[in-house]
Design a protein around this motif. Sequence first.
Motif, PDB file in Angstrom:
ATOM      1  N   ALA A  21       0.831  -1.207   0.000  1.00 55.93           N
ATOM      2  CA  ALA A  21       0.000   0.000   0.000  1.00 55.93           C
ATOM      3  C   ALA A  21       0.865   1.256   0.000  1.00 55.93           C
ATOM      4  O   ALA A  21       0.564   2.245  -0.691  1.00 55.93           O
ATOM      5  CB  ALA A  21      -0.930  -0.001   1.206  1.00 55.93           C
ATOM      6  N   LEU A  22       1.946   1.233   0.757  1.00 55.02           N
ATOM      7  CA  LEU A  22       2.822   2.403   0.845  1.00 55.02           C
ATOM      8  C   LEU A  22       3.617   2.632  -0.440  1.00 55.02           C
ATOM      9  O   LEU A  22       4.203   3.708  -0.631  1.00 55.02           O
ATOM     10  CB  LEU A  22       3.772   2.252   2.037  1.00 55.02           C
ATOM     11  N   LYS A  23       3.626   1.637  -1.321  1.00 52.66           N
ATOM     12  CA  LYS A  23       4.298   1.810  -2.609  1.00 52.66           C
ATOM     13  C   LYS A  23       3.402   2.512  -3.635  1.00 52.66           C
ATOM     14  O   LYS A  23       3.891   2.956  -4.681  1.00 52.66           O
ATOM     15  CB  LYS A  23       4.706   0.441  -3.160  1.00 52.66           C
ATOM     16  N   VAL A  24       2.118   2.613  -3.333  1.00 56.13           N
ATOM     17  CA  VAL A  24       1.181   3.265  -4.258  1.00 56.13           C
ATOM     18  C   VAL A  24       1.478   4.756  -4.307  1.00 56.13           C
ATOM     19  O   VAL A  24       1.596   5.411  -3.266  1.00 56.13           O
ATOM     20  CB  VAL A  24      -0.283   3.009  -3.836  1.00 56.13           C
ATOM     21  N   ASN A  25       1.585   5.299  -5.503  1.00 58.52           N
ATOM     22  CA  ASN A  25       1.880   6.718  -5.672  1.00 58.52           C
ATOM     23  C   ASN A  25       0.819   7.571  -4.983  1.00 58.52           C
ATOM     24  O   ASN A  25      -0.364   7.464  -5.280  1.00 58.52           O
ATOM     25  CB  ASN A  25       1.934   7.058  -7.163  1.00 58.52           C
ATOM     26  N   GLY A  26       1.241   8.416  -4.058  1.00 61.65           N
ATOM     27  CA  GLY A  26       0.319   9.309  -3.343  1.00 61.65           C
ATOM     28  C   GLY A  26      -0.017   8.857  -1.943  1.00 61.65           C
ATOM     29  O   GLY A  26      -0.459   9.655  -1.115  1.00 61.65           O
ATOM     30  N   VAL A  27       0.165   7.584  -1.639  1.00 67.26           N
ATOM     31  CA  VAL A  27      -0.110   7.082  -0.287  1.00 67.26           C
ATOM     32  C   VAL A  27       1.028   7.508   0.644  1.00 67.26           C
ATOM     33  O   VAL A  27       2.200   7.324   0.335  1.00 67.26           O
ATOM     34  CB  VAL A  27      -0.272   5.553  -0.273  1.00 67.26           C
ATOM     35  N   THR A  28       0.661   8.087   1.784  1.00 67.19           N
ATOM     36  CA  THR A  28       1.670   8.618   2.709  1.00 67.19           C
ATOM     37  C   THR A  28       1.713   7.907   4.045  1.00 67.19           C
ATOM     38  O   THR A  28       2.734   7.929   4.733  1.00 67.19           O
ATOM     39  CB  THR A  28       1.409  10.114   2.963  1.00 67.19           C
ATOM     40  N   GLN A  29       0.611   7.271   4.447  1.00 64.70           N
ATOM     41  CA  GLN A  29       0.566   6.705   5.788  1.00 64.70           C
ATOM     42  C   GLN A  29      -0.550   5.676   5.868  1.00 64.70           C
ATOM     43  O   GLN A  29      -1.574   5.770   5.169  1.00 64.70           O
ATOM     44  CB  GLN A  29       0.318   7.827   6.811  1.00 64.70           C
ATOM     45  N   VAL A  30      -0.375   4.685   6.741  1.00 65.01           N
ATOM     46  CA  VAL A  30      -1.401   3.679   7.001  1.00 65.01           C
ATOM     47  C   VAL A  30      -1.490   3.487   8.510  1.00 65.01           C
ATOM     48  O   VAL A  30      -0.455   3.411   9.190  1.00 65.01           O
ATOM     49  CB  VAL A  30      -1.068   2.333   6.324  1.00 65.01           C
ATOM     50  N   LEU A  31      -2.706   3.433   9.037  1.00 61.92           N
ATOM     51  CA  LEU A  31      -2.875   3.251  10.479  1.00 61.92           C
ATOM     52  C   LEU A  31      -4.143   2.465  10.773  1.00 61.92           C
ATOM     53  O   LEU A  31      -5.020   2.336   9.920  1.00 61.92           O
ATOM     54  CB  LEU A  31      -2.892   4.599  11.202  1.00 61.92           C
ATOM     55  N   ALA A  32      -4.229   1.938  11.979  1.00 66.42           N
ATOM     56  CA  ALA A  32      -5.395   1.134  12.387  1.00 66.42           C
ATOM     57  C   ALA A  32      -6.536   2.029  12.841  1.00 66.42           C
ATOM     58  O   ALA A  32      -6.314   3.079  13.446  1.00 66.42           O
ATOM     59  CB  ALA A  32      -4.999   0.178  13.500  1.00 66.42           C
ATOM     60  N   MET A  33      -7.747   1.606  12.530  1.00 61.57           N
ATOM     61  CA  MET A  33      -8.949   2.273  13.041  1.00 61.57           C
ATOM     62  C   MET A  33      -9.582   1.371  14.091  1.00 61.57           C
ATOM     63  O   MET A  33     -10.076   0.286  13.772  1.00 61.57           O
ATOM     64  CB  MET A  33      -9.947   2.536  11.914  1.00 61.57           C
ATOM     65  N   PRO A  34      -9.561   1.781  15.364  1.00 63.65           N
ATOM     66  CA  PRO A  34     -10.189   0.965  16.410  1.00 63.65           C
ATOM     67  C   PRO A  34     -11.703   1.092  16.368  1.00 63.65           C
ATOM     68  O   PRO A  34     -12.250   1.965  15.679  1.00 63.65           O
ATOM     69  CB  PRO A  34      -9.613   1.572  17.690  1.00 63.65           C
TER      70      PRO A  34
END
Length: 739
Positions: free
Chosen positions: A241-254
């Motif tokens: 996901a972080l390799k996708v152009n434009g994606v900057t961050q990924v985090l969990a949603m509780p």
Amino acid sequence: MKTSRREFLKVSSLAGGGFMLALSVPGMAKLAQSGGEADFTELNHFLSIDLDGNVIFQLTAHEMGQGSGTGLPMILAEELGADWSKVKVNRAGYDKKYIGVIRETTGGSGTIQDHWDLMRRMGATAREMLKSAAANQWEVSVDQLEVEEGWVIEKGTSRKISFGELAETASKLEAPEEVEFKKPADFKIVGQSVRNLITESVVAGDANYGINVDLPNMVYASIEKCPVYKGKLKSFDDTEALKVNGVTQVLAMPALEPAEDMNHIQEGVVVIANSTWAAFKGRKALKIEWNLGENASNDNKKIEEGFAKAGEQFGKPVYTQGNYEKLKVEDGYREIEATYINPHQAHALMEPMNATAHYDGDKCQIWVGAQNASSVVLNVAKAVGIPDDKIEVHTQNSGGSFGRRYYPDTSIEAAYISKQIEQPVKLTWTREDGIQHDYFHPFQESRFSAKLKEGEFSGMQVKLIKSVDYGSGDHLWEHPYPVDHLDTYLNAVDGLVHQGAWRSVQVHSSSMGKECFIDEVAIELGKDPVAMRKELLAKEIETVKFNRPTREGQKPFDEVVKEFRTTLRKNYTSVLNYVEQNQLWEKAKSTGVGRGFAMEDFFADTVCAHIVEVEKGNSDLGIRIKKITSVLDCGIVVNPHFGRGQVEGSIIWALSALKYGGIDIKNGVVQQRNFHNNKLLRIDEVPEIEVHFVPSEEPPTGLGEPATPPLAPAVLNAIFDATGRRIRKLPATREDILA
């Protein structure tokens, strides 16, 4: 009509001159820390007139296509005597000061009816103050003056002066103690088909819809949610996901603990990007493991099993009248029975669910289309851990809602994300998110039985099973047609999916069974279904026994129900009389055409009847819905164009549910994903629709939802008349009709 200045209105000058009329009522006094009157300088003005004569109205209701932003100022402008071309609408921000003072939420078809008196009082008060200002200037009696299209005019002369010229002087006057309202016969704006005031901005593409919000330094978010209701996030790999152009961050949603019971936040994984599309693409690259939990075993069969079990466990009836069980076969009574299924329904909105949030440490701002901004404040405050007076909600227009935007889940999610990333963020759900993670219309099974003897409808027993017990409004499922012997029962079972309000709420859930069964009784007795309804309504209304304790401080419920049924009789009879006088039922009778009739009240206020004509044909159902004639008693219709639009929209909404509705659950996952398998009615499927409003001078009683509940039973009754087949469930399929 008395209006005390100290209890209702405050008048002051606008900056740079002009006239401002601010709202105050006794409830506002609680806001003043000193215990005295509220500080009016903190209040938004609801009506102002500038020096150019423009009348500016502050809209507190949510605009979601129903026309509140035009209907409300129409009422005010009518009493004011304004030039409609100079009426402007601004959206007022949410402020908890107004909770309990004006209607802050938008729902239950209540916006126009709840503000009818308030808008008239404001307009009439401003009108009289402008007249007083002119009378002082001209040194004449106020009785010699009248208002018309933005002018104060001296009767019998050519002398007149504009509102703009009088605004500043009027703002310095005392508000009158009493004002007179105009008679409906004298209305010039109310009752006219006026164009929506927001149309121009919508067409131009600059209307303030939630999905259009754009803030400096804003990023975009999308959430991959656990596919099973209340399932948990186990782990995720965001490498791709972080390799996708434009994606900057990924985090969990509780899940987050909601501030209100019905607001559940589904666990998931959030992708942050520099565009919505990049966030969507990043989601697809995630690798996630879920703990699906006990709901992973849920499916439609489990729903059926749960309802079957609940159907064997009814306790005491909620209402009783007479003694249904004493009507024995050996005494000449015969019994007929029928069960009706009204399933879960999805909202499937045109504008996807969305919200924009900016948490900056001291406060949190939310931009969202919301029917219930106070719920947004309450839940966001809990989610980000700051006081609710630090939450600011900027209410946007909505591209449809139908009850869905009453819930604050997207606002909670966006606020939580903004706090984590310390940036403003726009969260957008996909169409698939909106359908699969909906607040679904509750599931209901309605079991009816009737005792008949010698051509008479002697008694009825109603047993309802619901997947949501709303905990109030029990009389809403008491049958409106008086019979001598009546029992009503209720059981509630646990729902398998997230549930909430759907256009017309619990009224729709019960209407199909009630109005189909009364048709079945009429046919069994050899009576005309419309005539039998009127015959039953002419009977004396008995007091029913309510077998639940009366809530503290409330009137005994048996009295409430009798009053309710009395109101129903009046409103139902009004509609039936109109149908009879205009021969609408007779006109629908023709060779090869099946007729169906059904009617329903919406919380005892508006009553709507539908006459449906169907004929056999090569349609996808095997029959063609030829025409729908609708009759409504809804009091004064403020804007007939909007009124007809609400009825037509309700019919199309209900027809979509009848033909394509319901959801399928397999392994805990809702199978409907988008419009390919959650279909909506297409334009070529819409029948001719003819709308009639019963003439009235009574206050408006709401039009947004009342035409939805009686549509399905009217169609099903017409299908029976055309084919001889009884369909007792939704959706109705070709197999049901042609089998």
